[in-house]
Write a protein that holds these residues in place. Sequence first.
Motif, PDB file in Angstrom:
ATOM      1  N   PRO A  62       0.807  -1.220   0.000  1.00  0.00           N
ATOM      2  CA  PRO A  62       0.000   0.000   0.000  1.00  0.00           C
ATOM      3  C   PRO A  62       0.844   1.275   0.000  1.00  0.00           C
ATOM      4  O   PRO A  62       0.443   2.285  -0.587  1.00  0.00           O
ATOM      5  CB  PRO A  62      -0.816  -0.120   1.301  1.00  0.00           C
ATOM      6  N   THR A  63       2.022   1.206   0.632  1.00  0.00           N
ATOM      7  CA  THR A  63       2.888   2.393   0.664  1.00  0.00           C
ATOM      8  C   THR A  63       3.397   2.734  -0.728  1.00  0.00           C
ATOM      9  O   THR A  63       3.345   3.891  -1.165  1.00  0.00           O
ATOM     10  CB  THR A  63       4.079   2.162   1.624  1.00  0.00           C
ATOM     11  N   PHE A  64       3.878   1.735  -1.462  1.00  0.00           N
ATOM     12  CA  PHE A  64       4.337   2.015  -2.821  1.00  0.00           C
ATOM     13  C   PHE A  64       3.168   2.445  -3.708  1.00  0.00           C
ATOM     14  O   PHE A  64       3.321   3.324  -4.565  1.00  0.00           O
ATOM     15  CB  PHE A  64       5.043   0.793  -3.409  1.00  0.00           C
ATOM     16  N   ALA A  65       2.002   1.830  -3.524  1.00  0.00           N
ATOM     17  CA  ALA A  65       0.840   2.229  -4.324  1.00  0.00           C
ATOM     18  C   ALA A  65       0.463   3.673  -4.031  1.00  0.00           C
ATOM     19  O   ALA A  65       0.116   4.442  -4.945  1.00  0.00           O
ATOM     20  CB  ALA A  65      -0.333   1.304  -4.036  1.00  0.00           C
ATOM     21  N   TYR A  66       0.529   4.050  -2.763  1.00  0.00           N
ATOM     22  CA  TYR A  66       0.214   5.436  -2.404  1.00  0.00           C
ATOM     23  C   TYR A  66       1.158   6.411  -3.109  1.00  0.00           C
ATOM     24  O   TYR A  66       0.721   7.402  -3.713  1.00  0.00           O
ATOM     25  CB  TYR A  66       0.291   5.661  -0.887  1.00  0.00           C
ATOM     26  N   TRP A  67       2.451   6.135  -3.054  1.00  0.00           N
ATOM     27  CA  TRP A  67       3.400   7.067  -3.653  1.00  0.00           C
ATOM     28  C   TRP A  67       3.330   7.028  -5.172  1.00  0.00           C
ATOM     29  O   TRP A  67       3.615   8.045  -5.833  1.00  0.00           O
ATOM     30  CB  TRP A  67       4.816   6.816  -3.138  1.00  0.00           C
ATOM     31  N   GLY A  68       2.927   5.894  -5.747  1.00  0.00           N
ATOM     32  CA  GLY A  68       2.666   5.876  -7.180  1.00  0.00           C
ATOM     33  C   GLY A  68       1.507   6.790  -7.535  1.00  0.00           C
ATOM     34  O   GLY A  68       1.550   7.512  -8.546  1.00  0.00           O
ATOM     35  N   TRP A  69       0.471   6.753  -6.718  1.00  0.00           N
ATOM     36  CA  TRP A  69      -0.690   7.622  -6.910  1.00  0.00           C
ATOM     37  C   TRP A  69      -0.321   9.085  -6.667  1.00  0.00           C
ATOM     38  O   TRP A  69      -0.610   9.960  -7.487  1.00  0.00           O
ATOM     39  CB  TRP A  69      -1.787   7.184  -5.944  1.00  0.00           C
ATOM     40  N   ARG A  70       0.348   9.321  -5.572  1.00  0.00           N
ATOM     41  CA  ARG A  70       0.720  10.691  -5.184  1.00  0.00           C
ATOM     42  C   ARG A  70       1.674  11.306  -6.199  1.00  0.00           C
ATOM     43  O   ARG A  70       1.558  12.490  -6.555  1.00  0.00           O
ATOM     44  CB  ARG A  70       1.369  10.655  -3.803  1.00  0.00           C
ATOM     45  N   GLY A  71       2.618  10.508  -6.700  1.00  0.00           N
ATOM     46  CA  GLY A  71       3.568  11.018  -7.674  1.00  0.00           C
ATOM     47  C   GLY A  71       2.926  11.397  -8.986  1.00  0.00           C
ATOM     48  O   GLY A  71       3.421  12.268  -9.709  1.00  0.00           O
ATOM     49  N   ALA A  72       1.815  10.735  -9.304  1.00  0.00           N
ATOM     50  CA  ALA A  72       1.128  11.025 -10.565  1.00  0.00           C
ATOM     51  C   ALA A  72       0.099  12.137 -10.435  1.00  0.00           C
ATOM     52  O   ALA A  72      -0.067  12.945 -11.345  1.00  0.00           O
ATOM     53  CB  ALA A  72       0.449   9.752 -11.083  1.00  0.00           C
ATOM     54  N   ILE A  73      -0.562  12.198  -9.281  1.00  0.00           N
ATOM     55  CA  ILE A  73      -1.680  13.128  -9.147  1.00  0.00           C
ATOM     56  C   ILE A  73      -1.271  14.445  -8.507  1.00  0.00           C
ATOM     57  O   ILE A  73      -1.985  15.442  -8.597  1.00  0.00           O
ATOM     58  CB  ILE A  73      -2.826  12.475  -8.352  1.00  0.00           C
ATOM     59  N   GLY A  74      -0.101  14.471  -7.856  1.00  0.00           N
ATOM     60  CA  GLY A  74       0.346  15.686  -7.200  1.00  0.00           C
ATOM     61  C   GLY A  74      -0.292  15.863  -5.838  1.00  0.00           C
ATOM     62  O   GLY A  74      -0.925  14.962  -5.299  1.00  0.00           O
ATOM     63  N   GLY A  75      -0.110  17.046  -5.253  1.00  0.00           N
ATOM     64  CA  GLY A  75      -0.613  17.306  -3.908  1.00  0.00           C
ATOM     65  C   GLY A  75      -2.040  17.813  -3.918  1.00  0.00           C
ATOM     66  O   GLY A  75      -2.588  18.228  -4.934  1.00  0.00           O
ATOM     67  N   GLY A  76      -2.664  17.725  -2.746  1.00  0.00           N
ATOM     68  CA  GLY A  76      -3.971  18.334  -2.570  1.00  0.00           C
ATOM     69  C   GLY A  76      -5.155  17.423  -2.781  1.00  0.00           C
ATOM     70  O   GLY A  76      -6.279  17.753  -2.393  1.00  0.00           O
TER      71      GLY A  76
END
Length: 380
Positions: free
Chosen positions: A82-96
Amino acid sequence: MANDAVADNAIRMAPTRPGDGDDPVRAVLAAYTHDLITAVDDTLATFLAAEVDTLGEIDAGMGGFAAAARDAVLGGGKRIRPTFAYWGWRGAIGGGEPLAPVLPALAALELLHTFALVHDDVMDASTTRRGRPTAHVALAEQHIAAGHRGDPGRFGEAVAVLIGDLCMVWADRLLAQATIAPAKLFEVRRCYDQMRVDTVAGQYLDVLGENDPANWSVERALRVARYKTASYTVQRPLLFGACLAGLPADTALADAYTRYGLAVGEAFQLRDDLLGVYGDPAATGKPAGDDLRTGKPTTLLMLARQMATPAQLTALEQAQAGPVERLAELVAETGAAARVERLIAERVGDALAALDAAPVDRTARTALTGLATAATNRRA
């Protein structure tokens, strides 16, 4: 989570753990990973409470089975996927962007992981996991304590297979609770399904290698690491997160995630190979030397046989039936353990090079840089 401004502040001010020093990468991970893991655990606990209650309504005898399945999921673990999936999502979608809509999808990966672990422990006849009895061993003990008839070991293995199957179904159910736009749903599901196929393929190759060691090689051992571990631990979770963000597969960021994920995932498995032989059981939660004792054709053992002198190869073969400590010494003497350390370092370097050129959110880049080191240079 946080936008970039808050993330910058977290890098400067986040509380660090012993040994973190002034490392900003560890600081941002300490700030965010704990919150993410807590959110994943809370999601799993809420979901499982309802599922366990539903199972209990079927029959009075379902209580122990449902509780064992729940405990297999919630009984520790690093929540790496889940941690890698989160950062994959966060890295693509940006902040906020709010986490809540995708949180069930991230947590579902932990159920998929439990499916793989429980079945893997049955196939490997492992007795401990995370410092406690494996599911099939605990279930066999319950069989004995209850005074049931039949073979306790067979009962434990059969029920553990069912627990693994149930966790696979639960993963699908929890994934369905994520709020995913219809336009994204096909790619999300395609990525998720490929992750499952890769996991099964890697597990089969692992079993095949144990039963056909004469035809195994370093290259095939690395292929097992790629499919059994790298794909569903790092690469596919990253791409899964990117799919949740709506990132097309044919982008520079998706390519970088693939390169990074395969490199870190293989390094993760190579570290596991070393910890399985030279790690401290108090830290790993598993006995040291099981793979050597059974002659499992890991990259470490394949390299030892490849690099050994004729005299060392003879000694390795003779030591197979002796104390595992001596066998571990012989493997180290061939230079194989040092070579695996170099392979790990090379792959971490490849992963960081992939990130350097990636069009990834700055905070995610910082986190993924830290995760590459944390996931591959660990004691457990």
